[in-house]
Scaffold this motif. Structure first.
Motif: not given
Length: 651
Positions: A59, A63, A65
């Protein structure tokens, strides 16, 4: 057409397996993403990133990107040795489809994890170029073997230290494909660790009452080659931390074999409920930097302790063998034999609260620009098959050459006697193939000239005798543990030039009082001539000698046998000198036996034994003196120096 080919973007696939390697790969990924005209970025996520127990750390990649092209569930749970092997196998089953679909020009892999080994194996077999980060380092566990195996599969290397670079070169990697870049994580941590909000981060993880430099970060991983001991060290570390009574952030261990047992120990001791402890599975790298930077100490065996923590001068206690061999700054205190709680507690007392000079062993903050520039220089048209730069080795292809098979390995032996010079071709089995004898000239120059002439003649004859000369041996020596002592310049055991008197007769070496000046054949010949010239040599029973006749040491010995007291005195002095010299040798090397050789050996045996009994220390008085019954022992000894040395290193 050529212009379009030159401008084609480099398709780079970055594969990340866990939270630790992402901290090193993320700066490179950001750099690649920031240069869309040069690169296409593909991201593959596998390993413990996708496991809930380890924080589902994929994740944080999202996060940041990054588009994750493939998520591969490759971990077989069990946290033991078999599970690690099965995880590698599962990754190898799943990776081919992903790599075939992505078709990267180059795959970027970090470090020494078993997941990374699966990535390197798959890419190498699928003819995909590999850039390996942090190769050439040494850490002392199975990680070393995995790291070096990945380096051998990789086509390019971006290493962190000069020592690592030299290790890769020593491993026969092509130096033109090695980049000394520094650690990519340093680019981020050196730029980001001076944050104004660092106390907010510390309080968020450890509570409002914690102060800067007044807490501990603990991170201990299992050692897969010694699981039982690493679990024991983990237990002792927790006991020491509980006793030390400071706020402590404890990170869960990685997924290696043994981690399950370590988590069980942590829960048995109630660490997760203890008011001084905060146990977490994952901390984002930017926040982890702040926690390590401002800690009173870091403890465990994570590479972060010996690498990144040094950039801040944070005190570190490194436990056990997992980082043995790593380059470290002065901030690291090693407790390699962490076998007691008290030892670890004492290390905490020594380190906690100190600050050390910041170390840049692993980087200067400019690794990423170097790596990106290195990637741009890769020529995709050059051969994919990597080559190794082996050091030059002298080839001995004996079994393929009938002449070499049939020839006899031999040595040239030289004996510089007082009366004669002797040279011999001696075979490996100690056989005297051919011997050459010439009278010893009087001057040094003519003596050396004659030695060279005799050796040249012997070498020419060796060709016709089918003997391969391996070298030339001169002298006698000392044997220890069944081997001849050679010395640093192959001149050990110049026994004849041991000085036994400060003002003795002049020796041919230019000094005075050497054994050779008293007891050699030439010295005795000189004394025999002196007595003969003074008409003191001949006694009843001797064959008449004319002054023009060549007088030798044999005449002196015969005169002594027939009662010539002057001759007896000369031999007695010679025997005493030789005996004193041998006593000195006994006191230095304490041999078990003394062996005399040569034509004078029998005449010196008794006086030397007598001097040893009178003058040697008690420990050496009973050493026996024998005479050699070998044919030409001096020549055989000289030959053995060559045959022993050359054959021991060649075959």
């Amino acid at each position: 057409m050529e212009e379009n080919k030159a401008k084609r973007k480099l398709r780079v696939c970055v594969a990340t397996c866990n939270r630790a390697d992402y901290s090193k790969l993320a700066p490179i990924m950001f750099g690649i993403k920031a240069n869309p005209d040069e690169f296409e970025l593909e991201v593959v996520v596998l390993g413990s990133h996708l496991i809930d127990d380890y924080g589902n750390t994929f994740r944080m990649i999202e996060q940041d990107d990054f588009d994750i092209g493939s998520k591969l569930h490759t971990i077989v749970r069990g946290e033991d040795e078999a599970a690690m092997v099965e995880s590698v196998g599962l990754a190898l089953v799943k990776l081919p489809d992903v790599l075939h679909r992505l078709r990267p020009d180059i795959l970027v892999i970090h470090g020494d994890r078993f997941d990374a080994l699966a990535l390197a194996t798959a890419a190498a077999l699928m003819n995909i170029r590999i850039l390996h980060l942090e190769g050439g380092e040494v850490s002392g566990t199975i990680d070393d073997s995995i790291r070096h195996a990945i380096s051998k599969l990789a086509h390019y290397h971006a290493c962190c230290t000069r020592t690592a670079e030299q290790h890769l070169i020593a491993m026969c990697e092509d130096h033109t494909r090695i980049l000394l870049a520094g650690c990519p994580s340093y680019d981020k941590l050196l730029a980001a660790h001076h944050r104004d909000d660092y106390m907010d981060i510390i309080r968020n993880w450890l509570g409002d009452n914690v102060k800067e430099h007044d807490y501990i970060v603990a991170l201990q991983h299992p050692v897969t080659t010694d699981i039982k001991n690493s679990v024991k060290i983990y237990e002792l570390m927790l006991d020491a931390l509980i006793s030390f009574n400071k706020k402590t952030l404890v990170l869960f261990p990685n997924i290696d074999a043994g981690s399950k047992e370590m988590v069980r120990v942590m829960r048995k001791k109630g660490v997760e409920q203890h008011p001084n402890f905060r146990a977490v599975k994952h901390v984002p790298f930017e926040q982890f930097i702040q926690l390590v930077c401002h800690a009173g100490a870091m403890i465990g065996n994570s590479s972060c302790g010996v690498r990144e923590a040094g950039a801040f001068g944070t005190p570190v206690i490194n436990l056990g063998s997992r980082q043995t061999g790593r380059e470290t700054g002065e901030n690291v205190l090693h407790v390699r034999d962490a076998d007691t709680q008290n030892k670890i507690y004492h290390a905490l007392e020594l380190q906690f609260g100190k600050r050390y000079p910041c170390s840049k062993i692993y980087g200067d903050g400019n690794a990423v620009p170097r790596i990106l520039k290195f990637l741009q220089t890769i020529d995709l048209d050059e051969p994919l098959q990597k080559t190794f730069c082996f050091p030059p080795v002298k080839e001995w292809d004996i079994s393929q050459d009938i002449d070499h098979i049939l020839e006899t390995q031999s040595a040239l032996a030289v004996d510089l006697g007082g009366t004669n010079l002797r040279v011999a071709i001696v075979s490996m089995r100690g056989k005297m193939v051919k011997k050459y004898t010439q009278a010893n000239p009087k001057t040094y120059e003519t003596r050396m000239e004659l030695i060279l002439k005799m050796c040249t003649e012997a070498v020419i004859d060796a060709v016709h005798l089918n003997c391969r000369i391996l070298g030339v041996g001169i002298g006698g020596g000392i044997i220890q543990h069944n081997e001849l002592i050679h010395g640093s310049t192959f001149c050990a055991a110049e026994l004849g030039h041991i000085m036994v008197s400060l003002d003795g007769p002049e020796c041919m070496c230019g000094s005075r009082g050497c054994i050779e000046a008293y007891a050699s054949g030439m010295a005795l010949q000189k004394e025999a001539k002196r007595l003969h010239d003074e008409e003191l040599l001949e006694v009843d029973g001797m064959v008449d000698l004319k002054k023009a006749e060549s007088v030798s040491a044999i005449h002196l010995i015969n005169a002594a046998r027939l009662g010539n007291r002057k001759a007896e005195a000369v031999l007695r002095t010679a025997g005493m000198a030789l005996g004193v010299g041998i006593v000195n040798i006994l006191h230095m090397v304490n041999p078990s036996l003394v062996i005399l050789s040569g034509v004078l050996a029998a005449h010196y045996q008794a006086p030397v034994q007598q001097v040893i009994g009178q003058r040697a220390l008690t420990s050496a008085q009973n050493i026996q003196v024998l005479t050699s019954d070998l044919e030409e022992p001096a020549l055989l000894g000289a030959a053995s120096m060559v045959l022993d040395y050359t054959t021991r290193r060649i075959y």
